[in-house]
Motif scaffolding. Structure first.
Motif, short mmCIF file in Angstrom:
data_model
loop_
_atom_site.label_atom_id
_atom_site.label_comp_id
_atom_site.label_asym_id
_atom_site.label_seq_id
_atom_site.Cartn_x
_atom_site.Cartn_y
_atom_site.Cartn_z
N PRO A 263 12.21 11.64 -30.47
CA PRO A 263 12.79 12.66 -29.47
C PRO A 263 11.66 12.21 -27.92
CG PRO A 263 11.15 13.71 -30.74
CD PRO A 263 11.49 12.38 -31.60
N VAL A 264 10.80 11.27 -28.12
CA VAL A 264 9.93 11.22 -27.04
C VAL A 264 10.40 10.01 -26.22
CG1 VAL A 264 7.64 11.04 -26.10
CG2 VAL A 264 8.19 12.56 -27.97
N SER A 265 10.46 9.99 -24.91
CA SER A 265 10.62 8.89 -24.13
C SER A 265 9.25 8.31 -23.55
CB SER A 265 11.52 8.93 -22.94
OG SER A 265 12.90 9.38 -23.29
N ALA A 266 8.82 7.03 -23.61
CA ALA A 266 7.56 6.46 -23.38
C ALA A 266 7.55 5.37 -22.53
CB ALA A 266 6.61 6.20 -24.41
N GLY A 267 6.73 4.92 -21.81
CA GLY A 267 6.68 3.69 -20.74
C GLY A 267 5.42 3.26 -20.56
N LEU A 268 5.12 1.81 -20.58
CA LEU A 268 4.01 1.13 -20.09
C LEU A 268 4.34 0.48 -18.86
CD1 LEU A 268 1.32 -0.33 -20.75
CD2 LEU A 268 2.44 -2.08 -21.88
N PHE A 269 3.32 0.76 -17.94
CA PHE A 269 3.41 0.38 -16.40
C PHE A 269 2.13 -0.51 -16.06
CE2 PHE A 269 1.98 1.29 -12.04
CZ PHE A 269 3.13 0.69 -11.34
N GLY A 270 2.66 -1.55 -15.33
CA GLY A 270 1.37 -2.36 -14.86
C GLY A 270 1.70 -2.85 -13.31
N PHE A 271 0.26 -2.57 -12.68
CA PHE A 271 0.34 -3.14 -11.36
C PHE A 271 -0.77 -3.91 -11.07
CE2 PHE A 271 -0.95 -2.58 -6.69
CZ PHE A 271 0.44 -2.39 -6.01
N SER A 272 -0.44 -5.18 -10.24
CA SER A 272 -1.56 -6.08 -9.63
C SER A 272 -1.32 -6.26 -8.27
CB SER A 272 -1.61 -7.19 -10.76
OG SER A 272 -2.45 -7.97 -10.27
N GLY A 273 -2.32 -6.10 -7.49
CA GLY A 273 -1.98 -6.40 -6.03
C GLY A 273 -3.37 -6.67 -5.33
N GLN A 274 -3.39 -6.15 -3.78
CA GLN A 274 -4.50 -6.25 -3.12
C GLN A 274 -4.50 -4.89 -2.24
OE1 GLN A 274 -4.68 -10.24 -1.25
NE2 GLN A 274 -5.98 -10.81 -3.02
N GLN A 275 -5.76 -4.64 -2.07
CA GLN A 275 -5.88 -3.73 -0.82
C GLN A 275 -6.90 -3.85 0.02
OE1 GLN A 275 -6.56 0.35 -2.64
NE2 GLN A 275 -8.36 -0.46 -3.71
N LYS A 276 -7.11 -3.20 1.37
CA LYS A 276 -7.95 -3.52 2.13
C LYS A 276 -9.23 -2.78 1.61
CE LYS A 276 -5.93 -6.59 5.07
NZ LYS A 276 -6.20 -7.83 5.14
N ASN A 277 -10.39 -3.48 1.89
CA ASN A 277 -11.81 -2.61 1.66
C ASN A 277 -12.07 -1.51 2.52
OD1 ASN A 277 -12.42 -4.69 3.90
ND2 ASN A 277 -14.43 -3.81 3.35
N ALA A 278 -12.98 -0.64 2.06
CA ALA A 278 -13.16 0.59 2.73
C ALA A 278 -14.42 0.12 3.45
CB ALA A 278 -13.49 1.69 1.61
N LEU A 279 -14.34 0.67 4.73
CA LEU A 279 -15.61 0.56 5.72
C LEU A 279 -16.47 1.52 5.76
CD1 LEU A 279 -13.83 -1.10 8.80
CD2 LEU A 279 -15.60 -2.50 7.06
N THR A 280 -17.58 1.53 5.65
CA THR A 280 -18.79 2.52 5.91
C THR A 280 -19.83 2.04 6.76
OG1 THR A 280 -19.91 1.24 4.01
CG2 THR A 280 -18.71 2.74 3.16
N ASP A 281 -19.23 1.47 8.01
CA ASP A 281 -20.35 1.31 8.99
C ASP A 281 -20.35 2.20 9.92
OD1 ASP A 281 -21.66 -0.37 10.96
OD2 ASP A 281 -20.03 -1.78 11.40
N HIS A 282 -21.73 2.72 9.96
CA HIS A 282 -22.25 3.69 10.82
C HIS A 282 -22.03 3.36 12.37
CE1 HIS A 282 -24.04 7.81 11.79
NE2 HIS A 282 -24.78 6.95 12.62
N ASP A 283 -22.81 2.09 12.70
CA ASP A 283 -22.77 1.65 14.00
C ASP A 283 -21.35 1.91 14.65
OD1 ASP A 283 -25.35 1.55 13.69
OD2 ASP A 283 -25.26 -0.91 13.03
N ASN A 284 -20.22 1.37 13.84
CA ASN A 284 -18.97 1.43 14.64
C ASN A 284 -18.23 2.77 14.41
OD1 ASN A 284 -19.22 -1.14 15.39
ND2 ASN A 284 -18.39 -1.82 13.42
N GLU A 285 -19.06 3.89 13.95
CA GLU A 285 -18.51 5.19 14.09
C GLU A 285 -17.47 5.23 12.89
OE1 GLU A 285 -17.30 6.69 17.61
OE2 GLU A 285 -19.48 6.78 18.38
N ILE A 286 -17.93 4.63 11.72
CA ILE A 286 -16.95 4.78 10.56
C ILE A 286 -17.70 4.96 9.47
CG2 ILE A 286 -15.65 3.37 8.94
CD1 ILE A 286 -14.82 1.40 11.12
N TYR A 287 -17.59 6.50 9.07
CA TYR A 287 -18.29 6.94 8.29
C TYR A 287 -17.75 7.21 6.73
CZ TYR A 287 -20.00 8.27 12.80
OH TYR A 287 -20.51 8.24 14.03
#
Length: 432
Positions: A263-287
């Protein structure tokens, strides 16, 4: 935690096998065209029942779809007798026990009451274009106070028999997470937060799907950068103003294998890709990771989803997502984190529907990064009561309880769960 090569192996196998098409919003246009009640497809709008899911699987049409077409005497022209459009509108009032805290300065703004109306106004349209091709789209004229702008979210063409095969194809803009549980058909105002945190909602690309015995198989490719990013192209010499919808050269691949286990529906999901990194540069006012860099980083996801029905009135569903973000903040570090949700919808009567939704996420390796991604950690329980004045008009009462303990500031910036976010929401939701 899974290794990247293992995920690529799974997705490569899916490519060899070749989703159900994403279930649509409540669409009164279908009720008009086929002269049937909304309850034919919805147990309580916008939640789909079994017939509604079958209708979506049938490329959003019934066998007699041509009866609603204009008689033109041209077999190569299929036009609906009336413009196939519908609208959805929402308006709410909300009381919150929360604070808005500035990431850099820690300045606090109390968040108490808010009139959120109109919260959303949508125009929706869908119709068959041929024996095998259907289109669907919706445009938002106002959302979350953003009046004066129009945003198109879902917008795609689908073909249910590519080259005469049993493989279907969808091309356009859609939510990757629709392979599991469509966010647009949930009964709660509260979202399926794990999908948003993992970044697998709206994107542009294509999906191929088919059925192999008892299994539903789907594989897709998307740009992987959502629907807001693009790059202007100005070719040398003659100026050609154009846009690339992808702001890098990579594509993300994803897929799902689903089937029934009793009585149960089940699924297996997979994803592989890219994303841009998170910036933490205080000098450029990115916090605290509030900006995006130019470095491409690997993003891999494995998910399990389950759903079923208890009796004739109770639907349950559950989702788990394991996320691996390589080099997302520090280039030489892998960040693993987990998110998911569990929900129950109880259709008490034609007038009342009740829902419970539990959202959970563990920030994992992102916990002590002194970035906004520490805020991935959450634990909430949401109760929603929907009263249906008519089949397509409901009043909503929702109470959200934040179960996670507040934490004190631990780094340079004000990040993490510094304030609880309880709320009470009342309002209306209508489709017409």
């Amino acid at each position: 935690m899974f290794k990247r090569f293992q995920l690529h192996t799974v997705l490569g196998s899916l490519l060899l096998l070749i989703l159900l098409l994403p279930e649509a919003n409540a669409m009164p246009v279908f009720a008009r065209d086929y002269q049937m009640s909304c309850t034919t497809c919805h147990s309580a709008f916008p939640r789909l029942n079994e017939f509604g899911e079958s209708f979506a699987d049938s490329n959003f049409r019934l066998p007699n779809w041509k009866d609603n077409s204009v008689v033109t005497g041209d077999d190569m022209l299929a036009l609906a007798k009336t413009p196939p459009v519908a609208f959805r509108a929402q308006g709410f009032a909300q009381a919150r026990d929360a604070e808005a805290i500035d990431v850099e300065s820690g300045e606090t703004t109390e968040v108490d009451t808010d009139f959120q109306s109109p919260y959303l106004i949508k125009l929706l349209s869908s119709a068959p274009l041929s024996e095998h091709i259907t289109y669907y789209f919706y445009a938002i004229f106002a959302e979350k106070g953003g009046n004066g702008e129009t945003i198109v979210e879902d917008a795609w063409f689908s073909h249910d028999a590519v080259f005469g095969s049993e493989v279907g194809m969808m091309l356009g803009q859609f939510q990757v997470s629709d392979l599991m549980f469509p966010r647009e058909t949930r009964l709660t105002f509260q979202d399926y937060m794990a999908y948003r945190m993992a970044g697998i909602t709206y994107d542009r690309g294509t999906i191929f799907d088919t059925r192999a015995g008892p299994l539903d198989l789907a594989v897709g490719l998307v740009n992987g950068n959502g629907i807001k990013q693009n790059v202007t192209i100005n070719s040398p010499g003659y100026q050609r103003s154009d846009h690339m919808f992808d702001n890098d050269t990579s594509k993300s691949v994803f897929g799902r294998i689903g089937g029934d286990i009793g009585p149960v529906s089940a699924g297996l999901f997979g994803f592989s890709g890219q994303q841009k990194n998170a910036l933490t540069d205080h000098d450029n006012e990115i916090y605290a990771g509030t900006g995006s860099g130019n470095r491409d980083t690997d993003k891999n996801i494995v998910g399990l989803d389950f759903n079923g029905k208890l009796g004739n009135k109770t639907y349950w569903f559950a989702q788990a997502l394991w996320n691996e973000w390589d080099g997302f903040i520090e280039a030489d570090q892998t960040y693993d984190w987990f998110g998911g949700f569990v929900g129950i919808d109880y259709i008490h009567s034609p007038r009342w529907a009740h829902s419970l939704l539990y959202n959970y996420a563990d920030a994992g390796d992102l916990e002590n990064t002194d970035t906004i991604y520490e805020g991935i950690a959450m634990e909430t329980l949401t109760y929603t009561a929907s009263y249906y004045f008519m089949r397509n008009v409901k009043g909503v009462i929702e109470l959200n309880a934040d179960l996670q303990s507040e934490v004190d500031k631990r780094g340079t910036y004000w990040t993490g769960h510094l304030s609880n976010e309880n709320y009470l929401l009342l309002g209306f939701d209508a489709a017409f």
